[in-house]
Scaffold this motif. Sequence first.
Motif, mmCIF file in Angstrom:
data_model
loop_
_atom_site.group_PDB
_atom_site.id
_atom_site.type_symbol
_atom_site.label_atom_id
_atom_site.label_comp_id
_atom_site.label_asym_id
_atom_site.label_seq_id
_atom_site.Cartn_x
_atom_site.Cartn_y
_atom_site.Cartn_z
ATOM 1 N N UNK A 1 7.050 -8.636 -8.435
ATOM 2 C CA UNK A 1 5.742 -9.270 -8.612
ATOM 3 C C UNK A 1 4.674 -8.817 -7.640
ATOM 4 N N UNK A 2 4.988 -7.818 -6.816
ATOM 5 C CA UNK A 2 3.980 -7.346 -5.861
ATOM 6 C C UNK A 2 2.942 -6.476 -6.555
ATOM 7 N N UNK A 3 1.732 -6.533 -6.042
ATOM 8 C CA UNK A 3 0.670 -5.670 -6.550
ATOM 9 C C UNK A 3 0.624 -4.402 -5.701
ATOM 10 N N UNK A 4 0.158 -3.340 -6.329
ATOM 11 C CA UNK A 4 0.180 -2.020 -5.688
ATOM 12 C C UNK A 4 -1.240 -1.534 -5.415
ATOM 13 N N UNK A 5 -1.444 -1.059 -4.204
ATOM 14 C CA UNK A 5 -2.699 -0.398 -3.852
ATOM 15 C C UNK A 5 -2.371 1.034 -3.427
ATOM 16 N N UNK A 6 -3.020 1.993 -4.066
ATOM 17 C CA UNK A 6 -2.913 3.380 -3.633
ATOM 18 C C UNK A 6 -4.114 3.681 -2.742
ATOM 19 N N UNK A 7 -3.835 4.126 -1.533
ATOM 20 C CA UNK A 7 -4.901 4.458 -0.576
ATOM 21 C C UNK A 7 -4.732 5.922 -0.188
ATOM 22 N N UNK B 1 0.856 -1.194 0.000
ATOM 23 C CA UNK B 1 0.000 0.000 0.000
ATOM 24 C C UNK B 1 0.888 1.239 0.000
ATOM 25 N N UNK B 2 0.512 2.186 -0.826
ATOM 26 C CA UNK B 2 1.167 3.498 -0.829
ATOM 27 C C UNK B 2 0.112 4.576 -0.593
ATOM 28 N N UNK B 3 0.455 5.539 0.224
ATOM 29 C CA UNK B 3 -0.306 6.792 0.262
ATOM 30 C C UNK B 3 -0.001 7.519 -1.056
ATOM 31 N N UNK B 4 -0.768 8.518 -1.402
ATOM 32 C CA UNK B 4 -0.508 9.227 -2.661
ATOM 33 C C UNK B 4 0.262 10.538 -2.416
ATOM 34 N N UNK B 5 -0.407 11.528 -1.833
ATOM 35 C CA UNK B 5 0.250 12.839 -1.676
ATOM 36 C C UNK B 5 1.361 12.781 -0.630
ATOM 37 N N UNK C 1 -6.886 8.411 9.759
ATOM 38 C CA UNK C 1 -6.451 7.151 10.369
ATOM 39 C C UNK C 1 -7.580 6.122 10.375
ATOM 40 N N UNK C 2 -8.804 6.537 10.745
ATOM 41 C CA UNK C 2 -9.883 5.545 10.821
ATOM 42 C C UNK C 2 -10.383 5.173 9.424
ATOM 43 N N UNK C 3 -10.410 6.133 8.509
ATOM 44 C CA UNK C 3 -10.773 5.818 7.111
ATOM 45 C C UNK C 3 -9.800 4.793 6.527
ATOM 46 N N UNK C 4 -8.516 5.034 6.696
ATOM 47 C CA UNK C 4 -7.528 4.149 6.085
ATOM 48 C C UNK C 4 -7.533 2.767 6.739
ATOM 49 N N UNK C 5 -7.737 2.741 8.060
ATOM 50 C CA UNK C 5 -7.812 1.444 8.751
ATOM 51 C C UNK C 5 -9.020 0.649 8.246
ATOM 52 N N UNK C 6 -10.151 1.326 8.045
ATOM 53 C CA UNK C 6 -11.362 0.637 7.570
ATOM 54 C C UNK C 6 -11.147 0.086 6.163
ATOM 55 N N UNK C 7 -10.484 0.849 5.311
ATOM 56 C CA UNK C 7 -10.228 0.378 3.938
ATOM 57 C C UNK C 7 -9.212 -0.771 3.931
ATOM 58 N N UNK C 8 -8.254 -0.742 4.838
ATOM 59 C CA UNK C 8 -7.297 -1.856 4.923
ATOM 60 C C UNK C 8 -7.998 -3.130 5.406
ATOM 61 N N UNK D 1 -7.797 3.556 -4.101
ATOM 62 C CA UNK D 1 -8.910 3.771 -3.173
ATOM 63 C C UNK D 1 -8.943 5.242 -2.755
ATOM 64 N N UNK D 2 -10.060 5.889 -3.091
ATOM 65 C CA UNK D 2 -10.246 7.291 -2.705
ATOM 66 C C UNK D 2 -11.324 7.368 -1.625
ATOM 67 N N UNK D 3 -11.336 8.444 -0.898
ATOM 68 C CA UNK D 3 -12.235 8.574 0.257
ATOM 69 C C UNK D 3 -13.641 8.979 -0.180
ATOM 70 N N UNK D 4 -14.611 8.194 0.283
ATOM 71 C CA UNK D 4 -16.014 8.554 0.083
ATOM 72 C C UNK D 4 -16.413 9.483 1.235
ATOM 73 N N UNK D 5 -16.635 10.754 0.932
ATOM 74 C CA UNK D 5 -16.847 11.716 2.025
ATOM 75 C C UNK D 5 -18.161 11.493 2.776
ATOM 76 N N UNK D 6 -19.086 10.742 2.145
ATOM 77 C CA UNK D 6 -20.356 10.476 2.841
ATOM 78 C C UNK D 6 -20.178 9.291 3.795
ATOM 79 N N UNK D 7 -19.604 8.210 3.269
ATOM 80 C CA UNK D 7 -19.384 7.025 4.099
ATOM 81 C C UNK D 7 -18.453 7.332 5.275
ATOM 82 N N UNK D 8 -17.494 8.189 5.046
ATOM 83 C CA UNK D 8 -16.498 8.483 6.098
ATOM 84 C C UNK D 8 -16.672 9.871 6.686
ATOM 85 N N UNK D 9 -17.901 10.382 6.584
ATOM 86 C CA UNK D 9 -18.193 11.703 7.131
ATOM 87 C C UNK D 9 -17.799 11.776 8.612
#
Length: 257
Positions: free
Chosen positions: A163-169, A108-112, A209-216, A196-204
Amino acid sequence: MNMKAVVLAVATILVASQCHGSEYEFYPLELRSDGLTVHYPPEVWCPSWRLAAEAHNYINWKTVPQKCAEYVESYIQGDQYDSDSKYVNQQAYFFAKSIKRNENDVFIFSVDGTVLSNVPYYSKHGYGVNPYNATVYDAWVLKGEAPALAQTLKNYNNLLSLGFKIVFLTGRTVDKKAVTEANLKEAGFHTWEKLILKDPIAYNGQNAASYKAAERKKLTKEGWRIVGNIGDQWSDITGRNVGLRTFKLPNPMYFIA
Ligand SMILES: *[C@@H]1O[C@H](CO)[C@@H](O)[C@H](O)[C@H]1NC(C)=O
Ligand SMILES: [Mg+2]
């Protein structure tokens, strides 16, 4: 007082005053708003500040201290930021090489601040000294012109070769999907398993930290094994399901909880 003593006293005063001349600025004891006293000059105090921030000892800070503006600028623009980033990415790669890889293994990589650099933005906004302005920052993100962070790009390519796969969170919201995809490709990050981008309604109301933990957790439930997790914020790499190992890239410009 004899003549010798007078000469000695004058010489001592002259030497002492020159020591506090141009090459060593003297800062009087300063009382900060948090009650701590600072009695080191910025060239000593600012590296301590940065180390404490990077090590997650100093947390929840809003802006870079004004007195460290020049220090952060020279850190980011000089070789140290690149060298520190290289060191972290190399450790991630050495770890990846040591793993007996499975088909369901991801990094997993963060983006910015991790794969895409926002230094062009921060260089125009005080390197983190100015308070965060979402409107101006979003306008910059929407231009889609963020360059790659070179050391992470190198590591990304090496991990793909293994051979690793990449997830951007990312904390970027779902409305920025197209611009983020285009920017990633333009910067050289040509492939990924998931963005994976943040759904502002689901994660309102939830922090990064909690958004990323939930997606992981979702990733883990889907059957992915998180081998490595690389971010520039502690909120990328703390909480549950962080992965087998985490890697913290330097970022002395801002703190995201
Ligand atoms: C953000 O920047 C814009 C443009 O300079 C300004 O109009 C606005 O007041 C700023 N917002 C905050 C919260 O400072
Ligand atoms: Mg980041």
